[in-house]
Design an enzyme around this catalytic site. Structure first.
Site, PDB file in Angstrom:
ATOM      1  N   SER A   1      14.429  51.169  31.533  1.00 27.58           N
ATOM      2  CA  SER A   1      15.758  51.425  32.081  1.00 27.58           C
ATOM      3  C   SER A   1      16.162  51.167  33.641  1.00 27.58           C
ATOM      4  CB  SER A   1      16.265  52.903  31.810  1.00 27.58           C
ATOM      5  OG  SER A   1      15.793  53.484  32.754  1.00 27.58           O
ATOM      6  N   LYS A   2      17.563  50.864  33.734  1.00 26.87           N
ATOM      7  CA  LYS A   2      17.854  50.744  35.113  1.00 26.87           C
ATOM      8  C   LYS A   2      17.445  51.821  35.973  1.00 26.87           C
ATOM      9  CE  LYS A   2      22.231  50.412  37.249  1.00 26.87           C
ATOM     10  NZ  LYS A   2      21.821  50.543  38.515  1.00 26.87           N
ATOM     11  N   ARG A   3      17.431  52.891  35.373  1.00 26.35           N
ATOM     12  CA  ARG A   3      16.990  54.182  36.332  1.00 26.35           C
ATOM     13  C   ARG A   3      15.463  53.888  36.680  1.00 26.35           C
ATOM     14  NH1 ARG A   3      17.831  58.692  33.014  1.00 26.35           N
ATOM     15  NH2 ARG A   3      19.386  57.572  31.861  1.00 26.35           N
TER      16      ARG A   3
ATOM     17  N   ASP B   1      15.924  51.597  39.913  1.00 25.55           N
ATOM     18  CA  ASP B   1      16.411  52.121  40.929  1.00 25.55           C
ATOM     19  C   ASP B   1      15.281  53.269  41.731  1.00 25.55           C
ATOM     20  OD1 ASP B   1      18.571  50.969  40.635  1.00 25.55           O
ATOM     21  OD2 ASP B   1      19.658  52.819  39.139  1.00 25.55           O
TER      22      ASP B   1
END
Ligand code: GLU
Length: 507
Positions: A261-263, A266
């Site tokens: 996921s994008k998380r 990050d």
């Protein structure tokens, strides 16, 4: 007759293209090129509520950056257009009618409230052969009533009439035959009168058929839709030319626990998008591979190996080599861990392959960003400087840390090394060193090294202390490329000036 291979990448413009989507596009491209086939880019924008401005441009730019070339598409044109689904309404309307006329689909008027009520009353409610008789549709209602409602402009949907109790087999080139029973499928909505648009399922298979797509290579998340698609091909009478499926494995988190996921990006500091993305609604910026300093060939090579291998342990492969070697047989069925460190490794390796002059060009904006005007130096100077430090970098921006002293004289000196290497004799010895350097016929690295080292030994000076003090004065810290390569490039005046400045500052 063998059909010409035609594949399509069919993103929905609902946001930035995720790195998993990029891999899907890449595999389609490799497959098409290998078979001398066509690569289509189709924009699936039938869900107007999820449309995001800028997403389509982003997709085009990302694919172009990566060198994934499109043969037919919105920009490229082609004989099978339009390539944007919102411009194909007439085609879908006509195909919905074909199914209705053949009794393979029906019209349903159930409102959202009525559907909610059914769900509340019937456990595991599914709109299908067992329930459709009690719902409000053209199978359960008199024809005049249906006509009257339509004439009055009542919103309706068209549902696919799925015959229960049939085995449906999806032939997946990667997974083999996947068979399910049609009873588990619901009568999917194919068209909505409210916006006069088809749903994904109808538009997707009508277009694959009309665009003569031979292979549908897409993410695993679409596997559950495939039996429905098989049934739709059949209902239209297109089973003979239905495309073969390949459902690619998921990209997993780096630890393999769940979907990437994008998380994760990050949290661990890597991009999950090819290009930087500015969300038009939230104003949020998401980092991209391009802006983070990755070379497109490194990203391509890295992605190609996430879910495929060439059958041996070759890692470095250009696009042409990937095209030659790619095969569905060597795609993996298991999810691929997103080993982002490997992406950095590829970038490092590809940077080493760049000619130094090209690297120097890429470094110029970085110099400017640090307030140094590249015009103040010759191209040759910058090229030699980056050539000396490139083996230490993963990204172009890293060059600054390693090469800054070639452009800016140090004004502070690493304290730990000063303590260790700069003693009371050092200023005198650095003074002598300046004289020694001036006396050299040139600062050519090999010759200078020989003479200076001999001078250190002949005088009984401590080799480590003298050379490290020298380095401290010139570089500011005790690391960097070979000392005499540095001074050869800096030249006599600059080298001597730095020695003098250090003596003055450090005493
Ligand atoms: N529009 C779908 C997507 O966004 C296409 C899926 C497919 O390739 O069939 O991925």
């Amino acid at each position: 007759m063998e059909r010409k291979v035609r594949v399509r990448f069919a993103p929905s413009p609902t946001g930035p293209l995720h790195i998993g989507g990029v891999r899907t596009a890449l595999y389609n491209y490799l497959f098409a090129r290998q078979h001398g086939g066509d690569m289509i880019l189709r924009i699936e924008d039938t869900d107007s509520r999820r449309f995001v401005p800028g997403a389509e441009e982003y997709i085009n730019e990302a694919l172009a950056w990566l060198g994934i070339k499109i043969d037919e598409g919105v920009k490229e044109g082609g004989a099978y257009g339009p390539y944007k689904q919102s411009e194909r309404r007439d085609i879908y309307r006509e195909h919905v009618k074909m199914l209705l006329d053949a009794g393979k689909a029906y019209i349903a008027f159930d409102t959202p409230e009525e559907l909610d009520k059914a769900r509340a009353e019937v456990a595991n409610f599914q709109y299908d052969a067992s329930t459709r008789g009690s719902m409000r549709n053209s199978l359960s209602m008199p024809a005049e009533e249906v006509k009257a409602l339509i004439d009055a402009g009542t919103p309706y949907v068209v549902r696919f009439k799925i015959e229960p109790g049939r085995d449906v087999t999806v032939n997946d080139l990667l997974r083999g035959n996947v068979t399910i029973n049609s009873s588990i499928l619901d009568d999917k909505v194919l068209y909505k009168s409210s916006d006069d648009l088809p749903t994904y399922h109808l538009a997707n298979i009508v277009d694959d058929h009309l665009m003569e797509v031979t292979h549908v290579i897409r993410g695993e998340e679409w596997l559950p839709s495939a039996p429905l698609h098989v049934l739709l091909y059949e209902a239209f009478g297109w089973a003979d030319t239905a495309p073969a499926f390949v459902h690619l494995p998921l990209l997993l988190k780096p630890d393999g626990k769940g979907k990437l996921s994008k998380r994760d990006g990050d949290r661990l500091g890597f991009p999950v998008f090819p290009l930087e993305w500015h969300d038009p609604k939230s104003g949020e910026t998401s980092s991209g591979y391009r802006e983070s300093g990755y070379l497109p060939q490194a990203v391509v090579n890295f992605l190609a190996l996430l879910g495929w291998n060439p059958g041996d342990d070759t890692e470095m492969m250009s696009m042409d080599e990937l095209i030659a070697k790619f095969s569905i047989d060597h795609c993996s069925r298991a999810g691929a861990k997103f080993a982002y460190e490997k992406g950095r490794w590829f970038n490092h390796e590809y940077l080493q392959l760049l000619p130094d002059a090209e690297l120097a060009e890429l470094f110029k904006p970085v110099m400017r960003a640090h307030g140094v005007d590249p015009e103040a130096f010759s191209d040759e100077y910058i090229t030699r400087a980056v050539g000396m430090v490139k083996s230490r970098i993963n990204f172009v921006a890293d060059l600054w840390d390693h090469a800054r002293f070639f452009f800016v004289a140090p004004d502070t000196y690493e304290e730990k090394s000063v303590k260790k290497r700069w003693n009371e004799d050092t200023p005198r010895i650095m003074g002598e060193l300046q004289e020694q350097l001036r006396a050299l016929p040139s600062l050519e690295s090999k010759a200078a090294e020989e003479t200076i080292l001999k001078w250190i030994t002949d005088n009984g000076y401590h080799m480590g202390n003298v050379m490290n003090a020298f380095r401290l004065a010139v570089v500011g810290e005790c690391k960097g490329p070979h000392m005499f390569d540095i001074t050869e490039l800096l030249g006599l005046d600059e080298t001597v000036a730095r020695l003098a400045a250090a003596v003055e500052r450090l005493g």
